[in-house]
Motif scaffolding. Structure first.
Motif, PDB file in Angstrom:
ATOM      1  N   ALA A 194       0.830  -1.209   0.000  1.00  0.00           N
ATOM      2  CA  ALA A 194       0.000   0.000   0.000  1.00  0.00           C
ATOM      3  C   ALA A 194       0.863   1.258   0.000  1.00  0.00           C
ATOM      4  O   ALA A 194       0.541   2.250  -0.675  1.00  0.00           O
ATOM      5  CB  ALA A 194      -0.927  -0.017   1.216  1.00  0.00           C
ATOM      6  N   LEU A 195       1.970   1.234   0.727  1.00  0.00           N
ATOM      7  CA  LEU A 195       2.872   2.383   0.765  1.00  0.00           C
ATOM      8  C   LEU A 195       3.472   2.645  -0.615  1.00  0.00           C
ATOM      9  O   LEU A 195       3.533   3.797  -1.072  1.00  0.00           O
ATOM     10  CB  LEU A 195       3.983   2.141   1.792  1.00  0.00           C
ATOM     11  N   VAL A 196       3.913   1.585  -1.281  1.00  0.00           N
ATOM     12  CA  VAL A 196       4.474   1.738  -2.626  1.00  0.00           C
ATOM     13  C   VAL A 196       3.433   2.303  -3.589  1.00  0.00           C
ATOM     14  O   VAL A 196       3.708   3.237  -4.362  1.00  0.00           O
ATOM     15  CB  VAL A 196       5.009   0.376  -3.137  1.00  0.00           C
ATOM     16  N   TYR A 197       2.212   1.749  -3.541  1.00  0.00           N
ATOM     17  CA  TYR A 197       1.155   2.237  -4.431  1.00  0.00           C
ATOM     18  C   TYR A 197       0.805   3.692  -4.123  1.00  0.00           C
ATOM     19  O   TYR A 197       0.491   4.468  -5.036  1.00  0.00           O
ATOM     20  CB  TYR A 197      -0.092   1.359  -4.304  1.00  0.00           C
ATOM     21  N   TYR A 198       0.860   4.073  -2.843  1.00  0.00           N
ATOM     22  CA  TYR A 198       0.562   5.459  -2.492  1.00  0.00           C
ATOM     23  C   TYR A 198       1.615   6.405  -3.069  1.00  0.00           C
ATOM     24  O   TYR A 198       1.281   7.476  -3.595  1.00  0.00           O
ATOM     25  CB  TYR A 198       0.484   5.611  -0.974  1.00  0.00           C
ATOM     26  N   PRO A 225      -7.173   5.410   3.541  1.00  0.00           N
ATOM     27  CA  PRO A 225      -7.900   4.177   3.911  1.00  0.00           C
ATOM     28  C   PRO A 225      -8.548   3.504   2.704  1.00  0.00           C
ATOM     29  O   PRO A 225      -8.684   2.273   2.690  1.00  0.00           O
ATOM     30  CB  PRO A 225      -8.950   4.663   4.915  1.00  0.00           C
ATOM     31  N   PHE A 226      -8.943   4.275   1.692  1.00  0.00           N
ATOM     32  CA  PHE A 226      -9.464   3.711   0.447  1.00  0.00           C
ATOM     33  C   PHE A 226      -8.424   2.793  -0.192  1.00  0.00           C
ATOM     34  O   PHE A 226      -8.719   1.658  -0.580  1.00  0.00           O
ATOM     35  CB  PHE A 226      -9.819   4.865  -0.501  1.00  0.00           C
ATOM     36  N   LEU A 227      -7.183   3.274  -0.266  1.00  0.00           N
ATOM     37  CA  LEU A 227      -6.102   2.510  -0.888  1.00  0.00           C
ATOM     38  C   LEU A 227      -5.727   1.289  -0.055  1.00  0.00           C
ATOM     39  O   LEU A 227      -5.594   0.172  -0.592  1.00  0.00           O
ATOM     40  CB  LEU A 227      -4.881   3.406  -1.082  1.00  0.00           C
ATOM     41  N   VAL A 228      -5.561   1.475   1.244  1.00  0.00           N
ATOM     42  CA  VAL A 228      -5.160   0.361   2.112  1.00  0.00           C
ATOM     43  C   VAL A 228      -6.234  -0.731   2.108  1.00  0.00           C
ATOM     44  O   VAL A 228      -5.923  -1.932   2.052  1.00  0.00           O
ATOM     45  CB  VAL A 228      -4.897   0.866   3.541  1.00  0.00           C
ATOM     46  N   THR A 229      -7.494  -0.334   2.157  1.00  0.00           N
ATOM     47  CA  THR A 229      -8.584  -1.312   2.097  1.00  0.00           C
ATOM     48  C   THR A 229      -8.542  -2.099   0.797  1.00  0.00           C
ATOM     49  O   THR A 229      -8.683  -3.328   0.785  1.00  0.00           O
ATOM     50  CB  THR A 229      -9.950  -0.603   2.229  1.00  0.00           C
ATOM     51  N   GLY A 230      -8.342  -1.395  -0.322  1.00  0.00           N
ATOM     52  CA  GLY A 230      -8.277  -2.075  -1.614  1.00  0.00           C
ATOM     53  C   GLY A 230      -7.145  -3.078  -1.686  1.00  0.00           C
ATOM     54  O   GLY A 230      -7.321  -4.195  -2.178  1.00  0.00           O
ATOM     55  N   VAL A 231      -5.984  -2.696  -1.167  1.00  0.00           N
ATOM     56  CA  VAL A 231      -4.819  -3.596  -1.202  1.00  0.00           C
ATOM     57  C   VAL A 231      -5.083  -4.835  -0.353  1.00  0.00           C
ATOM     58  O   VAL A 231      -4.823  -5.973  -0.781  1.00  0.00           O
ATOM     59  CB  VAL A 231      -3.555  -2.862  -0.722  1.00  0.00           C
ATOM     60  N   PHE A 232      -5.606  -4.651   0.858  1.00  0.00           N
ATOM     61  CA  PHE A 232      -5.840  -5.786   1.752  1.00  0.00           C
ATOM     62  C   PHE A 232      -6.888  -6.735   1.167  1.00  0.00           C
ATOM     63  O   PHE A 232      -6.709  -7.961   1.178  1.00  0.00           O
ATOM     64  CB  PHE A 232      -6.289  -5.291   3.124  1.00  0.00           C
ATOM     65  N   GLY A 272      -9.530  -1.199  -9.836  1.00  0.00           N
ATOM     66  CA  GLY A 272      -9.595   0.036  -9.071  1.00  0.00           C
ATOM     67  C   GLY A 272      -9.015  -0.064  -7.684  1.00  0.00           C
ATOM     68  O   GLY A 272      -9.528   0.566  -6.758  1.00  0.00           O
ATOM     69  N   VAL A 273      -7.951  -0.819  -7.523  1.00  0.00           N
ATOM     70  CA  VAL A 273      -7.305  -0.908  -6.214  1.00  0.00           C
ATOM     71  C   VAL A 273      -6.706   0.444  -5.829  1.00  0.00           C
ATOM     72  O   VAL A 273      -6.816   0.891  -4.680  1.00  0.00           O
ATOM     73  CB  VAL A 273      -6.206  -1.994  -6.216  1.00  0.00           C
ATOM     74  N   MET A 274      -6.091   1.136  -6.794  1.00  0.00           N
ATOM     75  CA  MET A 274      -5.382   2.384  -6.517  1.00  0.00           C
ATOM     76  C   MET A 274      -6.157   3.631  -6.884  1.00  0.00           C
ATOM     77  O   MET A 274      -5.697   4.732  -6.640  1.00  0.00           O
ATOM     78  CB  MET A 274      -4.050   2.398  -7.268  1.00  0.00           C
TER      79      MET A 274
END
Length: 309
Positions: free
Chosen positions: A86-90, A110-117, A231-233
């Protein structure tokens, strides 16, 4: 039966066997033999799986415990791995490519972290399913048990791993202003539906991977493409607002995007129902039932072929 020879001796001949002239199948049926590892009926197969439920639970827990046994941080990698992703994608999508358009900083993280998890849950289940049979041939050939136990236990392992990660996901959501509410209760049915979908998909991939082991080398590329299309990111409607509407509809209705959007709706306060596709709960239920039942029947039909050849 006997007959007299020219010199007066008597020769006793063997009477004909009642098995003479029978085909191998008829001969086996006559003596009550059956094919080793023959596929049972569908309901009998379900009963066998239920009888092995303790093995499935124990096997999934053992695999989860052993997954990071050689790493110094051990089980912490269950949480650290998706967080680092998630950090890399952010850094790439959030800061450089500005994929957060249409969302505030407090919503996007939180949108991004939720998608990654959530996507990692599906991705890991698929990858484990591909190797469920081909990677455990010694176990498959040595013991007699319903082979569906393996992909189901691997999907269950990934669910347990996600449940550990959910603690961190809750912390991230709260840190950015999304506090627990009634919508958080939706997490339970969302996870149940996604687990059913992932299990069915793992069963499909287990059968395909048992026949074609090289599929394991191809799947990372397929999963990466699926991740970018789900749409993960980024928000699919916002990023595709200048494209034909059917493209966004197709991408939003794909199962990975459906379960991610539902989880974001449940957890993130700023991600409202306007971001969800129409009839999203019906779509989520449909994907779960279709893939779970279809995957189970598809796997069961090849039950007697696993581990042979």
């Amino acid at each position: 039966m006997s007959e007299t020879t020219r010199d007066g001796g008597v020769v006793v001949s063997t009477p004909p066997s009642p098995d003479d002239g029978l085909t191998p199948a008829e001969l086996a049926a006559r003596h009550g033999l059956s094919v080793s590892g023959a596929r049972p009926g569908l309901l009998a197969y379900v009963r066998q799986l239920w009888g092995r439920r303790h093995f499935i639970l124990a096997f999934s827990h053992a695999k989860l415990t052993a997954q990071y046994s050689q790493a110094k941080l051990g089980q912490l990698w269950q949480v650290a791995t998706p967080l680092l992703n998630a950090l890399v994608y952010y850094l790439i999508f959030g800061l450089i490519l500005k994929a957060s358009r249409g969302m505030s900083h407090e919503v996007y993280i939180p949108f991004l972290v939720t998608g990654v998890f959530v996507f990692t849950f599906t991705q890991s289940s698929v990858m484990a399913g591909v190797r469920a049979i081909s990677g455990n041939l010694g176990l498959v050939r040595a013991l007699h048990f319903p082979r569906a136990s393996l992909p189901i236990s691997f999907a269950l392992q990934q669910l347990q791993q996600l449940l550990f990660s959910m603690v961190v996901l809750f912390v991230v959501a709260i840190a950015f202003g999304s506090y627990p509410g009634l919508s958080w209760l939706l997490i339970v049915p969302i996870l149940v539906l996604q687990f059913l979908f992932n299990t069915g998909l793992a069963l499909v991939m287990a059968r395909m991977g048992a026949k074609t082991p090289d599929l394991a080398q191809l799947m990372p590329f397929i999963m990466r493409t699926w991740m970018y299309a789900s749409g993960v990111m980024f928000s699919i409607p916002v990023m595709l607002k200048d494209r034909p509407g059917w493209i966004a509809d197709v991408l939003q209705w794909n199962p990975a995007a459906v379960y991610m959007d539902l989880m974001r709706f449940a957890l993130v306060d700023g991600y409202g129902s306007a971001n969800l596709p129409p009839h999203v709960w019906a779509v989520a239920l449909g994907w779960a039932v279709l893939v779970a039942v279809g995957g189970f029947v598809y796997f069961w039909k090849a039950e007697e072929r696993y581990g042979r050849g």
